[in-house]
Design a protein around this motif. Structure first.
Motif, PDB file in Angstrom:
ATOM      1  N   GLY A  94       3.647  -5.042   7.917  1.00 38.97           N
ATOM      2  CA  GLY A  94       3.908  -3.798   8.634  1.00 38.97           C
ATOM      3  C   GLY A  94       5.197  -3.111   8.251  1.00 38.97           C
ATOM      4  N   ASP A  95       6.089  -3.795   7.521  1.00 35.82           N
ATOM      5  CA  ASP A  95       7.333  -3.154   7.090  1.00 35.82           C
ATOM      6  C   ASP A  95       7.044  -1.999   6.143  1.00 35.82           C
ATOM      7  N   ARG A  96       7.901  -0.968   6.211  1.00 39.54           N
ATOM      8  CA  ARG A  96       7.762   0.199   5.341  1.00 39.54           C
ATOM      9  C   ARG A  96       8.971   0.275   4.418  1.00 39.54           C
ATOM     10  N   ILE A  97       8.690   0.469   3.139  1.00 41.41           N
ATOM     11  CA  ILE A  97       9.729   0.496   2.109  1.00 41.41           C
ATOM     12  C   ILE A  97       9.748   1.889   1.498  1.00 41.41           C
ATOM     13  N   LEU A  98      10.932   2.461   1.400  1.00 44.76           N
ATOM     14  CA  LEU A  98      11.090   3.767   0.757  1.00 44.76           C
ATOM     15  C   LEU A  98      11.841   3.586  -0.549  1.00 44.76           C
ATOM     16  N   ILE A  99      11.194   3.964  -1.651  1.00 45.54           N
ATOM     17  CA  ILE A  99      11.808   3.957  -2.977  1.00 45.54           C
ATOM     18  C   ILE A  99      11.508   5.306  -3.621  1.00 45.54           C
ATOM     19  N   GLY A 100      12.555   6.067  -3.909  1.00 44.44           N
ATOM     20  CA  GLY A 100      12.336   7.412  -4.433  1.00 44.44           C
ATOM     21  C   GLY A 100      11.632   8.263  -3.391  1.00 44.44           C
ATOM     22  N   THR A 101      10.475   8.814  -3.749  1.00 41.88           N
ATOM     23  CA  THR A 101       9.669   9.577  -2.790  1.00 41.88           C
ATOM     24  C   THR A 101       8.416   8.807  -2.382  1.00 41.88           C
ATOM     25  N   SER A 102       8.345   7.522  -2.733  1.00 43.76           N
ATOM     26  CA  SER A 102       7.192   6.692  -2.378  1.00 43.76           C
ATOM     27  C   SER A 102       7.516   5.846  -1.153  1.00 43.76           C
TER      28      SER A 102
ATOM     29  N   GLU B 129       9.205   8.580 -11.542  1.00 43.96           N
ATOM     30  CA  GLU B 129       9.794   9.747 -10.893  1.00 43.96           C
ATOM     31  C   GLU B 129      11.308   9.686 -11.029  1.00 43.96           C
ATOM     32  N   ASP B 130      11.933  10.839 -10.959  1.00 46.49           N
ATOM     33  CA  ASP B 130      13.361  10.943 -11.261  1.00 46.49           C
ATOM     34  C   ASP B 130      14.245  10.195 -10.273  1.00 46.49           C
ATOM     35  N   MET B 131      13.838  10.091  -9.011  1.00 47.72           N
ATOM     36  CA  MET B 131      14.695   9.481  -8.001  1.00 47.72           C
ATOM     37  C   MET B 131      14.648   7.953  -8.025  1.00 47.72           C
TER      38      MET B 131
ATOM     39  N   ARG C  44       0.860  -1.196   0.000  1.00 46.81           N
ATOM     40  CA  ARG C  44       0.000   0.000   0.000  1.00 46.81           C
ATOM     41  C   ARG C  44       0.891   1.239   0.000  1.00 46.81           C
ATOM     42  N   PHE C  45       0.638   2.153  -0.925  1.00 46.30           N
ATOM     43  CA  PHE C  45       1.378   3.414  -0.980  1.00 46.30           C
ATOM     44  C   PHE C  45       0.813   4.345   0.091  1.00 46.30           C
ATOM     45  N   ILE C  46       1.634   4.675   1.095  1.00 45.60           N
ATOM     46  CA  ILE C  46       1.185   5.561   2.162  1.00 45.60           C
ATOM     47  C   ILE C  46       1.784   6.957   2.027  1.00 45.60           C
ATOM     48  N   SER C  47       2.613   7.156   1.010  1.00 44.85           N
ATOM     49  CA  SER C  47       3.153   8.481   0.726  1.00 44.85           C
ATOM     50  C   SER C  47       3.630   8.511  -0.714  1.00 44.85           C
ATOM     51  N   GLY C  48       3.668   9.714  -1.284  1.00 42.79           N
ATOM     52  CA  GLY C  48       4.145   9.860  -2.650  1.00 42.79           C
ATOM     53  C   GLY C  48       3.007  10.072  -3.627  1.00 42.79           C
ATOM     54  N   LYS C  49       3.341  10.127  -4.914  1.00 50.56           N
ATOM     55  CA  LYS C  49       2.346  10.444  -5.935  1.00 50.56           C
ATOM     56  C   LYS C  49       1.314   9.339  -6.115  1.00 50.56           C
ATOM     57  N   TYR C  50       1.619   8.123  -5.642  1.00 47.87           N
ATOM     58  CA  TYR C  50       0.676   7.008  -5.771  1.00 47.87           C
ATOM     59  C   TYR C  50      -0.036   6.707  -4.451  1.00 47.87           C
TER      60      TYR C  50
ATOM     61  N   THR D  29       6.668  16.922  -3.161  1.00 43.09           N
ATOM     62  CA  THR D  29       7.294  15.686  -3.615  1.00 43.09           C
ATOM     63  C   THR D  29       6.823  14.483  -2.817  1.00 43.09           C
ATOM     64  N   MET D  30       6.484  14.686  -1.542  1.00 42.03           N
ATOM     65  CA  MET D  30       5.980  13.603  -0.706  1.00 42.03           C
ATOM     66  C   MET D  30       4.869  14.139   0.178  1.00 42.03           C
ATOM     67  N   SER D  31       3.870  13.330   0.428  1.00 39.01           N
ATOM     68  CA  SER D  31       2.811  13.715   1.345  1.00 39.01           C
ATOM     69  C   SER D  31       2.178  12.459   1.901  1.00 39.01           C
TER      70      SER D  31
END
Length: 374
Positions: free
Chosen positions: A152-160, A109-111, A76-82, A196-198
């Motif tokens: 429950g793990d959180r994954i950060l890729i770019g700004t997502s 996204e660029d990152m 589940r995307f909890i932040s970012g454009k998605y 960029t992130m929300s």
């Protein structure tokens, strides 16, 4: 001599020697409950015999918290454009993530590298592997090359930021449908290109969010909106350079960060950093601020019930009998703040000491007879 065999009615001596084994109900060695079992081992001196009996299978232990154990999983995307989108994780399907349009999950996204990472099951376990990406893959704030994932793990890729969840809708969602849903979510959020992130701090608590942003060395102004309060934390390559609440100058940046760590509801946006300079910069590593902040909040929580309420007035005793020379200079400063402010929230904000240190001094002044609570 060790003899292995099956207990059956065709063995004439077995019924006599092991008559107790022919009971329709025996105690299961797995759960110690009396019920029929499929297979038991019995041993007497010099003999080991296996008995096979019909009955319901033994109960399987429940899955451990956070384990996969065949449950339907999704990202589940909890932040970012998605943000808000979900993507199914299927046991027989490897998922490749990246910027390239021919991948399973496209993050435009660029990152994000063209081929950034992949996720695949290995038996009942699921793993994520970084594919030598430029900006890295982070799991729970740690940069990883390969890592096992748990619920429950959180994954950060770019700004997502993606969270591993159990989702019953996964069973009814195809990858093609999930991709279309992500595109719809991204199109709906294009009006906020400057952000960029929300996301929501109910979904990802602020300490976890700061750890992710600090480890990945993000830059920008993290704006947190909670009810009628607006906090800002300025980040630069793993450092917290400044912080403020409602742009109030009297609260030190250190205090602002610590107070925001207690917020449990609201939204956040990582906005582009401006070239603003600060008279009193913090310039501390994110992890150091978090460690000290959580320590102080824990200690402050122990003192909370002893402190005066927000409606109680503080006043200096008159006549003042305890000698002032018994107080340290920092304690005299807090005494002066009490004389000028009168309420505990104002005293905490105006004191040059941390909230924890100020609270400890206030309690000492009350117990020592310097201050009275109305």
């Amino acid at each position: 001599m060790l003899v292995r065999g099956f207990l059956s009615a065709n063995e004439p001596n077995a019924r006599k020697e092991f008559a107790i084994l022919l009971r329709p109900v025996v105690c299961c060695p797995r759960c110690i409950d009396p019920h029929p079992v499929r297979q038991l081992w019995f041993q007497k001196p010099g003999t080991l015999v296996q008995a096979t009996m019909q009955g319901p299978p033994s109960k399987q232990p429940p899955p451990l918290p956070g384990s996969i154990a065949g449950r339907p999983l999704a990202l589940r995307f909890i932040s970012g454009k998605y943000q808000g989108g979900e993507f199914p994780l299927l046991p027989d399907k490897e998922i490749q993530l990246g910027r390239s349009n021919d991948l399973d999950m496209v993050l435009a996204e660029d990152m994000v590298s063209r081929k950034h990472a992949r996720i695949a099951f290995r038996g009942d376990e699921v793993f994520i592997e970084d594919l030598a990406s430029t900006n890295g893959t982070f799991v729970n704030g740690e940069r990883v090359k390969r890592s096992k994932l748990r619920e429950g793990d959180r994954i950060l890729i770019g700004t997502s930021i993606l969270k591993v969840i159990v989702s019953e809708t996964v069973r009814r969602t195809t990858e093609e449908q999930a991709r279309r849903d992500m595109e719809i979510v991204a199109a709906h959020r294009r009006s906020n290109q400057g952000r960029t992130m929300s996301g929501s701090i109910e979904e990802i608590p602020l300490p976890d969010l700061l750890q992710l942003l600090g480890t990945s060395k993000k830059c920008g102004a993290l704006v947190i909106r909670s009810e009628h309060i607006v906090g800002k934390i300025y980040l630069k390559k793993g450092l917290i350079t400044f912080a403020s609440i409602n742009n109030a100058d009297e609260i030190s940046p250190f205090k602002c960060v610590f107070r925001m760590l207690t917020w449990t509801s609201g939204s956040f946006d990582l906005e582009p950093a401006d070239r603003q300079t600060f008279d009193n910069p913090l310039d501390m590593p994110v992890h150091a601020v978090l460690i000290e902040g959580m320590r102080q909040l824990d200690e402050l929580g122990r003192l909370k019930d002893k402190l005066p309420g927000s409606a109680n007035r503080l006043r200096i005793e008159s006549p003042l009998n305890p000698p002032l020379h018994d107080l340290q200079p920092s304690e005299l400063d807090v005494l002066q703040v009490i004389h000028n402010c009168r309420y505990i929230e104002q005293v905490l904000s105006r004191s040059a000491l941390s909230d924890l240190e100020t609270a400890e001094v206030v309690l000492k002044l009350i117990e020592g007879g310097y201050v009275h609570v109305d």
